[in-house]
Design an enzyme around this catalytic site. Structure first.
Site, PDB file in Angstrom:
ATOM      1  N   HIS A  83       0.826  -1.221   0.000  1.00  0.00           N
ATOM      2  CA  HIS A  83       0.000   0.000   0.000  1.00  0.00           C
ATOM      3  C   HIS A  83       0.859   1.270   0.000  1.00  0.00           C
ATOM      4  CE1 HIS A  83      -3.848  -2.117   0.870  1.00  0.00           C
ATOM      5  NE2 HIS A  83      -3.051  -2.968   1.474  1.00  0.00           N
ATOM      6  N   ASN A 155     -10.295  -2.902   2.353  1.00  0.00           N
ATOM      7  CA  ASN A 155      -9.937  -2.944   0.939  1.00  0.00           C
ATOM      8  C   ASN A 155     -11.181  -2.739   0.088  1.00  0.00           C
ATOM      9  OD1 ASN A 155      -7.183  -3.432   1.169  1.00  0.00           O
ATOM     10  ND2 ASN A 155      -7.378  -5.647   1.024  1.00  0.00           N
TER      11      ASN A 155
HETATM   12 FE1  HDE Z   1      -2.583  -4.736   5.472  1.00  0.00          FE
HETATM   13  N1  HDE Z   1      -0.775  -3.941   5.960  1.00  0.00           N
HETATM   14  N2  HDE Z   1      -1.942  -6.528   6.075  1.00  0.00           N
HETATM   15  N3  HDE Z   1      -4.314  -5.593   4.815  1.00  0.00           N
HETATM   16  N4  HDE Z   1      -3.228  -2.981   4.820  1.00  0.00           N
HETATM   17  C1  HDE Z   1      -0.411  -2.667   5.771  1.00  0.00           C
HETATM   18  O1  HDE Z   1       0.671  -1.329   7.363  1.00  0.00           O
HETATM   19  C2  HDE Z   1      -0.875  -6.749   6.881  1.00  0.00           C
HETATM   20  C3  HDE Z   1      -4.656  -6.906   4.928  1.00  0.00           C
HETATM   21  C4  HDE Z   1      -4.486  -2.666   4.404  1.00  0.00           C
HETATM   22  O2  HDE Z   1      -3.350   3.544   3.890  1.00  0.00           O
HETATM   23  C5  HDE Z   1       0.900  -2.342   6.411  1.00  0.00           C
HETATM   24  O3  HDE Z   1       0.949   0.904   7.606  1.00  0.00           O
HETATM   25  C6  HDE Z   1      -0.853  -8.128   7.297  1.00  0.00           C
HETATM   26  C7  HDE Z   1      -6.067  -7.102   4.721  1.00  0.00           C
HETATM   27  C8  HDE Z   1      -4.542  -1.286   4.032  1.00  0.00           C
HETATM   28  O4  HDE Z   1      -1.736   3.413   5.343  1.00  0.00           O
HETATM   29  C9  HDE Z   1       1.296  -3.652   7.094  1.00  0.00           C
HETATM   30  C10 HDE Z   1      -1.912  -8.727   6.691  1.00  0.00           C
HETATM   31  C11 HDE Z   1      -6.558  -5.848   4.475  1.00  0.00           C
HETATM   32  C12 HDE Z   1      -3.276  -0.782   4.261  1.00  0.00           C
HETATM   33  C13 HDE Z   1       0.135  -4.551   6.739  1.00  0.00           C
HETATM   34  C14 HDE Z   1      -2.602  -7.722   5.934  1.00  0.00           C
HETATM   35  C15 HDE Z   1      -5.458  -4.936   4.545  1.00  0.00           C
HETATM   36  C16 HDE Z   1      -2.474  -1.856   4.761  1.00  0.00           C
HETATM   37  C17 HDE Z   1       1.920  -1.744   5.499  1.00  0.00           C
HETATM   38  C18 HDE Z   1      -2.306 -10.184   6.752  1.00  0.00           C
HETATM   39  C19 HDE Z   1      -7.999  -5.454   4.156  1.00  0.00           C
HETATM   40  C20 HDE Z   1      -2.795   0.630   3.994  1.00  0.00           C
HETATM   41  C21 HDE Z   1       1.961  -0.266   5.830  1.00  0.00           C
HETATM   42  C22 HDE Z   1      -2.909 -10.523   7.963  1.00  0.00           C
HETATM   43  C23 HDE Z   1      -8.916  -5.732   5.219  1.00  0.00           C
HETATM   44  C24 HDE Z   1      -3.129   1.550   5.126  1.00  0.00           C
HETATM   45  C25 HDE Z   1       1.148  -0.117   6.997  1.00  0.00           C
HETATM   46  C26 HDE Z   1      -2.700   2.956   4.763  1.00  0.00           C
HETATM   47  C27 HDE Z   1      -1.147  -1.715   5.153  1.00  0.00           C
HETATM   48  C28 HDE Z   1       0.056  -5.807   7.206  1.00  0.00           C
HETATM   49  C29 HDE Z   1      -3.743  -8.011   5.145  1.00  0.00           C
HETATM   50  C30 HDE Z   1      -5.643  -3.526   4.301  1.00  0.00           C
HETATM   51  C31 HDE Z   1       2.626  -4.242   6.690  1.00  0.00           C
HETATM   52  C32 HDE Z   1       0.189  -8.757   8.179  1.00  0.00           C
HETATM   53  C33 HDE Z   1      -6.845  -8.419   4.807  1.00  0.00           C
HETATM   54  C34 HDE Z   1      -5.748  -0.541   3.484  1.00  0.00           C
HETATM   55  O5  HDE Z   1       1.385  -3.493   8.483  1.00  0.00           O
END
Ligand code: HDE
Length: 729
Positions: A83, A155
């Site tokens: 992201h 999402n």
């Molecule tokens: Fe994320 N995800 N994600 N994700 N995600 C990040 O956090 C993570 C997942 C989502 O505009 C990171 O600040 C793991 C699902 C958005 O700043 C990180 C898993 C969904 C955004 C991270 C998921 C998301 C992130 C990277 C598996 C939808 C951007 C930068 C369990 C429900 C937020 C940050 C923004 C961002 C980890 C799966 C949505 C690495 C471990 C499912 C919208 O922490």
């Protein structure tokens, strides 16, 4: 590079505003003030470094040079691992649902207004990647509630690729550019992604979403959002229900064609970012309704899938979505870095009345986001950065650390104290103290997934069955495109094998485009993600379920529930093709009529400046065929006038403009001689262009009937039927 049609300053502004005022508009910070160092020291020469002689070496003493350069050297913070590319805006959320029996969350009670900050993003690309990549979009909302910050980090698709967060680093490594050569940027069409996908059947459902029109939104303002996981709502009595969150765009959900998306990436890779920014600047504030699907605690096991499995959705036919509030985005950021880049979303930012579920994907995220912010923002005080600050007062005994802003007073920095009368004290639930819902948890300590997670194909089939013919064709073409970029044929075969478990027709249509046969199982298990020492049968997909076989809510076709009755011209971009010699009589009325209905128009001609109409009238031109592309517009109108149309017919870029708009299934209209340009642009298979769906013509100039027919066509968004006829897949 001049602004695109939606830009803040139009060509007209630029021409009519005196130069000095134009410059003044861009002067903000420090206007009228002397230049200083970060310590407030006034600087009298910021153009030359301190040297030993005019032509001599720079001296170490030059503290001003060092301060400026050091700051510059440290300007970047690590970009988000996923992201990274995002755009955000401020707004307000207003609750209006009857929810007090479901949740005590103050910001969800009817009439309460809460400031929000919403960041949209693509997942795979780095910060400079294109907005129009085929990708999932992040939809993260920070609510600054009276009870603390609440982050709903979702999402634009309701399911995810994996079921347990321990697999997230593997999934992300597979989709990101390959490690040896860092190719491809922001694209899933490569070997490592399909290696992962074809070995992990739990990804199949999300694969179909990612290959569908949902992955190519026309605008961030025109896409749905989903909290994905099942959360909990908790009422004042402590009774809880399961909940899924939905954002429904007021403008409906619309997408672009894949070929168009690729062209947009070349012509304006800031397309979504610009569209959001410009529409907010113009007062076209985007709106989404927040909806909830609520499942009482006692119905947890009522479904033929597990509510804790994030690769599954709850069909709206089984549990309808109830609207409980509306979000309006109405203010752009003042500074991209300070706000959009430094905003820190964490799933753990929660308020009383909402709680987590035991979804193993959600549980892992509770760890990951905080950990990420520590790395990205450099320490534990990221909550003090203005964009992350809670509006509810913050009092605790946490102290110090990198970049601490708060100047805490007093000698007490520990809980259970007498010197400060034991303040800050713990809050009882009746005064808003957060308390995790009471739940009995029992079981062996075990690294395993529940068998109830093992149906990997039924909902993928549900999604496929729910798509219109055009949407199905887009999925088939997307998979053909992606798999054609996969170099190792074996991975294509394995992916086809997974698709065949969903639907044989889907697999064979994809296979046909690849010049392959749908393979039969070769004895190898479909799921390679089976832990050691576990019976592989326990991790294979069970028999397909019957249940709901199609859900119209999963489609974004014109007649799907999300779009029905929502057609409008609001914010639609219309290109008007005309050049010298155009018949401009009535053109002004046509433009006015379209604009009154909310559309935005731009004249595209063979040269910039003004065009001279048949009656000698001069009209300002916005774009040339070289500086824009039909991919950046929603519809095209060709003005009449023999000399103008003749010139356009002889300009290959003008012909291509129309040809592409037709190919991308956009509404087209032409008056009088303008019709000839449409005919000149027909490609093989589309010779009957004038009879095609969504093509409106008139033998007269700009009549009122053509305006209304054209407007009706634009409200339909696209005429995918053309594609089905001319380019079947
Ligand atoms: Fe994320 N995800 N994600 N994700 N995600 C990040 O956090 C993570 C997942 C989502 O505009 C990171 O600040 C793991 C699902 C958005 O700043 C990180 C898993 C969904 C955004 C991270 C998921 C998301 C992130 C990277 C598996 C939808 C951007 C930068 C369990 C429900 C937020 C940050 C923004 C961002 C980890 C799966 C949505 C690495 C471990 C499912 C919208 O922490």
């Amino acid at each position: 590079m001049p602004d695109k049609p939606l830009g803040k300053q139009t060509h007209e502004d630029a021409v009519s505003t005196p130069k000095t005022e134009q410059l003044a508009q861009h002067t903000e910070d420090g206007y009228g003030q002397p230049l200083t160092s970060n310590q407030g020291l006034r600087i009298n020469n910021d153009q030359d470094s301190l040297k030993g002689g005019e032509r001599g070496p720079t001296l170490l003493e030059d503290f001003l040079f060092r301060e400026k350069m050091t700051h510059f050297d440290h300007e970047r913070i690590p970009e988000r691992v996923v992201h990274a590319r995002g755009v955000a805006a401020h707004g307000v959320f207003e609750a209006y649902g009857n929810v007090s029996h479901l949740t005590k969350a103050h910001f969800l009670q009817p009439g309460v207004q809460t400031p929000v900050f919403t960041r949209f993003s693509t997942v795979a690309g780095s910060r400079g990647a294109s907005d129009l990549a085929r990708d999932v979009r992040g939809f993260a909302v920070k609510f600054y509630t009276q009870e603390g910050v609440y982050d709903l980090v979702g999402n634009n698709m309701p399911v995810f690729f994996i079921q347990d967060s321990i697999k997230f680093p593997d999934f992300v490594h597979a989709v990101k550019p390959e490690p040896h050569n860092e190719i491809p940027q922001g694209a899933s069409a490569h070997d490592t992604f399909y290696d992962f996908i074809s070995a992990n059947p739990e990804s199949t459902h999300m694969l179909l979403w990612a290959m569908s029109d949902r992955a190519l939104p026309r605008s961030l303002r025109m896409m749905e959002g989903f909290g994905v996981h099942t959360f909990r709502l908790v009422n004042a009595e402590g009774k809880w229900s399961f909940v899924k969150f939905h954002w429904k765009p007021k403008l409906g959900a619309h997408s672009v064609a894949w070929d168009e998306a690729q062209q947009i990436s070349g012509k304006d890779q800031d397309f979504h970012r610009r569209d959001l920014w410009a529409n907010i600047e113009m007062g076209n504030y985007p709106e989404w309704e927040l909806g909830v699907q609520v499942v009482p605690e006692e119905d947890e096991h009522k479904f033929d899938f597990d509510l804790l499995d994030s690769t599954k959705l709850i069909p709206e036919e089984l549990v309808p979505v109830q609207a409980i509030g509306k979000m309006t985005l109405n203010r752009n950021v003042d500074n991209y870095f300070a706000e959009t880049e430094q905003v820190a979303f964490c799933l753990s930012h929660i308020v009383p009345g909402i709680d987590f579920s035991n979804d193993p994907l959600l549980q892992g995220r509770l760890f990951s986001y905080l950990d990420t912010q520590l790395k990205r923002l450099g320490g534990p005080n990221f909550h003090e950065i203005p964009i992350n600050r809670s509006l509810a007062p913050v009092h605790n005994n946490q102290r110090d650390g990198h970049m601490r802003q708060t100047i805490n007073k007093g000698q007490v920095a520990y809980g259970v104290n007498q010197l400060n009368d034991n303040y800050p004290r713990q809050a009882p639930q009746s005064e808003g103290g957060f308390s995790t819902v009471y739940e009995r948890v029992e079981g062996p300590k075990i690294r395993r997934r529940s068998k109830s997670f093992m149906d990997h194909y039924s909902q993928a089939r549900l999604f496929w069955n729910s798509q219109s013919d055009a949407e199905k064709t887009h999925i088939v073409k997307a998979l053909r495109f992606e798999l054609a970029h996969v170099q190792v044929a074996y991975l294509r075969e394995r992916t086809l094998l997974q698709l065949a478990q969903v639907d044989h027709d889907l697999a064979s249509r994809v296979a046909k485009g690849l010049g392959m046969e749908v393979p039969t199982t070769d004895g190898k298990p479909l799921n390679l993600g089976v832990p050691a020492d576990v019976n592989p049968d326990d991790y294979q997909s069970g028999p397909a379920k019957t249940g709901t076989t199609s859900s119209p809510h999963l489609s974004i076709a014109a007649d799907s529930p999300i779009n029905k009755g929502k057609g409008s011209l609001k914010t639609r971009q219309i290109a008007i093709l005309a050049t010298d010699g155009a018949d401009v009589t009535g053109l002004g009325d046509l433009i006015k009529e379209l604009m009154e209905q909310g559309a935005q128009t731009a004249i595209v001609a063979t040269h910039l400046g003004t065009l001279k109409g048949t009656d000698g009238q001069e009209i300002l031109i916005n774009w040339t065929f070289q500086s824009t592309s039909s991919a950046l517009f929603d519809a095209v109108y060709v003005a009449g006038g023999g000399r103008s149309v003749q010139a356009l017919k002889q300009d290959a870029d003008a012909v291509r403009f129309v040809n592409e708009a037709f190919h991308h299934c956009k509404p087209l209209a032409a008056s009088a001689e303008g019709v000839e340009l449409l005919q000149a642009a027909a490609y093989p298979g589309a010779e009957n262009i004038l009879q095609a769906d969504g093509v409106v013509t008139s033998t007269d100039q700009h009549t009122t009937s053509i305006v209304s027919k054209f407007a009706e066509a634009i409200k339909q968004h696209r005429f995918w039927s053309r594609e089905l006829q001319a380019m079947p897949a």
